[in-house]
Enzyme design. Structure first.
Site, PDB file in Angstrom:
ATOM      1  N   GLU A  10       0.822  -1.204   0.000  1.00  0.00           N
ATOM      2  CA  GLU A  10       0.000   0.000   0.000  1.00  0.00           C
ATOM      3  C   GLU A  10       0.864   1.266   0.000  1.00  0.00           C
ATOM      4  OE1 GLU A  10      -3.977  -0.795   1.916  1.00  0.00           O
ATOM      5  OE2 GLU A  10      -3.406   1.036   2.976  1.00  0.00           O
ATOM      6  N   HIS A  30       7.351 -26.813   0.542  1.00  0.00           N
ATOM      7  CA  HIS A  30       6.607 -27.855  -0.160  1.00  0.00           C
ATOM      8  C   HIS A  30       5.464 -27.246  -0.962  1.00  0.00           C
ATOM      9  CE1 HIS A  30       8.808 -30.870   2.198  1.00  0.00           C
ATOM     10  NE2 HIS A  30       8.808 -29.903   3.107  1.00  0.00           N
ATOM     11  N   LYS A  71     -12.770   2.139  -2.326  1.00  0.00           N
ATOM     12  CA  LYS A  71     -13.746   2.432  -1.276  1.00  0.00           C
ATOM     13  C   LYS A  71     -14.915   3.225  -1.865  1.00  0.00           C
ATOM     14  CE  LYS A  71     -10.899   2.628   2.984  1.00  0.00           C
ATOM     15  NZ  LYS A  71     -10.449   3.442   4.117  1.00  0.00           N
TER      16      LYS A  71
HETATM   17  O1  PA5 Z   1      -3.135   1.445   5.972  1.00  0.00           O
HETATM   18  C1  PA5 Z   1      -4.142   2.040   5.640  1.00  0.00           C
HETATM   19  O2  PA5 Z   1      -4.228   3.271   5.595  1.00  0.00           O
HETATM   20  C2  PA5 Z   1      -5.386   1.256   5.311  1.00  0.00           C
HETATM   21  O3  PA5 Z   1      -5.116  -0.103   5.162  1.00  0.00           O
HETATM   22  C3  PA5 Z   1      -6.426   1.436   6.410  1.00  0.00           C
HETATM   23  O4  PA5 Z   1      -5.897   1.002   7.620  1.00  0.00           O
HETATM   24  C4  PA5 Z   1      -7.711   0.656   6.102  1.00  0.00           C
HETATM   25  O5  PA5 Z   1      -8.223   1.052   4.871  1.00  0.00           O
HETATM   26  C5  PA5 Z   1      -8.739   0.890   7.198  1.00  0.00           C
HETATM   27  O6  PA5 Z   1      -8.966   2.253   7.336  1.00  0.00           O
HETATM   28  P1  PA5 Z   1      -9.623   2.860   8.627  1.00  0.00           P
HETATM   29  O7  PA5 Z   1      -8.713   2.613   9.777  1.00  0.00           O
HETATM   30  O8  PA5 Z   1      -9.776   4.300   8.328  1.00  0.00           O
HETATM   31  O9  PA5 Z   1     -10.934   2.165   8.830  1.00  0.00           O
END
Ligand code: PA5
Length: 469
Positions: free
Chosen positions: A293, A322, A436
């Site tokens: 990410e 394996h 989203k």
């Molecule tokens: O690392 C990130 O920013 C994302 O993976 C968020 O943690 C994830 O989308 C969840 O978001 P939120 O904590 O706002 O619910």
């Protein structure tokens, strides 16, 4: 107690000039490292990278420990509702540092601590099965969402709240929910205020995937009985090494340089993390998210389209020897492998002698599973070297809160350096946001109708590309 990054498997001496790196190539990254280092140091000084401050936050630590003490007295089960960065850090800590079968132990053996569950998906079967398992009167639900608006988490929250309100009434249900969210903004913050939920703050500048050492990861860990003060001490210790100006003394920066060179210069766009330890299994899962990410980006910092980012893969030794190893050994030369190892397991299991006359079995007797695990890891490392496959090894002298704190912090800083070297912003996630928004549209959220329309128009018409079994 120090963890060690060994990158002997990345260099030409080990794997030859075609795949390996020379000192010259590594040193040629000195300028880029320096620029990234200065940029990070400057932003840190200006308060722009608040995750760096988390290991030093003694007030926050006390608040979490006090909350955990109250939680332990008030519940049999503790359920985290959260997804992505709001769940993966907690899961990694729980897997690494709690008893491997914490939830199956009788309460006395858990030292009175609740069972811990992480509901990090919205699969209706999985979620309803979990809710059948835990008793609403004896459970505390920790809703974790930085933004306070993530559809998955807020849907889980609505289901749970409804169940609690029906059983306990509007007023009493509030005692069963703790919200971990932005201190001021977002729907969850407003709801917590309206309903009277206890809350813990996530610093507005700390993104989900950098939040493991905030209440996001630390509250569930503390409730499970993990020594979170030691975890933070380990992170502080790693900070000392990971802020050094000398590339050759800074493990986070060096590993970032190696990963970036593997991807760009050596054309190996796949980064495998392979712990040889069940306890570290979910560190690889957490790392996969922070790596993917943070580094998978369309635009660089100058706004140029680059479509960059190595693909992280998780594997587990010895299990995946394996499963995936054949591909790593003989498939395309497109991977760099990072092993995670421990010098000392917390248990020793002897392999008893037996069937001595059978050569293929008898040799095992008298060894330990510990020996076997270590031998398998070293053998895999050696075999990869022979096959000219590049790899590094991060060794923890043992797995404890201090070393896990070191490891997670080092990997977080590594991501920052890699972002600097790739010249992208590792702290945003526009791709996730886009997904989203399409979901909001499809679920009828006001303001996102155009997304729903777009999806519907693409779906209309015949579907010639489908075949039934
Ligand atoms: O690392 C990130 O920013 C994302 O993976 C968020 O943690 C994830 O989308 C969840 O978001 P939120 O904590 O706002 O619910």
């Amino acid at each position: 107690m120090r963890i060690i990054l060994d990158f002997g498997g990345m260099v030409t001496d080990a794997v030859g000039p075609r795949h390996g790196l020379t000192m010259k190539q590594i040193n040629a990254m000195g300028g880029a490292f320096k620029a990234a280092h200065q940029n990070i140091a400057q932003r840190r000084r200006a308060g722009g990278l608040p995750f760096y401050a988390l290991p030093h936050d003694q007030k926050g630590l006390k608040e979490i420990l006090d909350t955990a003490d109250r939680v332990v007295k008030r519940c049999e089960d503790f359920v985290v509702l959260g997804i992505g960065g709001s769940a993966l850090g907690g899961i990694a800590l729980f897997q690494a540092l709690a008893h491997p079968h914490h939830n199956l132990l009788p309460k006395a053996k858990r030292k009175g601590r609740p069972r811990i569950f992480f509901a990090d998906n919205i699969d209706p079967e999985g979620f309803s099965a979990l809710l059948e398992l835990v008793h609403p009167d004896k459970t505390i639900f920790n809703v974790i969402s930085k933004s306070g608006g993530t559809a998955e988490t807020m849907s889980q929250f609505l289901v749970v709240r409804n169940k609690l309100v029906r059983r306990l009434g509007r007023k009493k249900h509030a005692a069963r929910i703790i919200a971990t969210t932005d201190p001021e903004r977002g729907y969850l913050r407003s709801i917590a205020g309206e309903e009277g939920y206890e809350t813990l703050p996530i610093h507005p500048g700390v993104g989900g995937r950098f939040s493991v050492l905030s209440p996001v990861g630390l509250l569930p860990a503390a409730v499970a009985g993990i020594d979170i003060a030691e975890l933070l001490a380990g992170a502080r210790n790693a900070d000392q090494a990971c802020k050094k100006e000398n590339l050759w003394k800074n493990p986070a920066a060096m590993n970032a340089v190696l990963q970036v060179l593997a991807c760009t210069l050596k054309k190996k766009p796949i980064s495998v993390m392979m712990p040889y330890s069940d306890a570290l299994r979910d560190v690889a899962d957490w790392y996969r998210q922070i790596w993917a990410e943070s580094l998978g980006k369309r635009l660089n910092v100058n706004g140029r389209v680059v479509h960059i980012g190595p693909t992280p893969i998780k594997a587990l030794g010895a299990t995946d020897q394996h499963s995936q190893l054949q591909l790593y050994m003989e498939g395309p030369f497109d991977k760099v492998v990072t092993f995670l190892t421990t010098g000392k397991f917390r248990k020793t299991v002897k392999i008893p002698a037996g069937f001595n006359k059978m050569d293929g079995v008898g040799y095992l007797g008298g060894h330990t599973l510990n020996d076997l695990m270590q031998a398998e890891q070293q053998a895999t490392e050696f075999a990869l070297t022979q096959a000219r496959r590049i790899h590094t090894t991060i060794s923890l002298p043992e797995i404890n809160p201090f070393t896990v704190g070191q490891l997670l912090f080092m990997l977080e800083v590594q991501v920052l350096y890699a972002g600097g070297l790739f010249e992208i912003n590792p702290l945003d996630q526009p791709g996730v946001e886009a997904g989203k928004e399409f979901t909001y549209g499809m679920m009828g959220r006001k303001g996102f109708e155009d997304r729903a329309g777009l999806i519907a128009s693409k779906r209309r018409g015949k579907r010639p590309y489908r075949i039934m079994v």
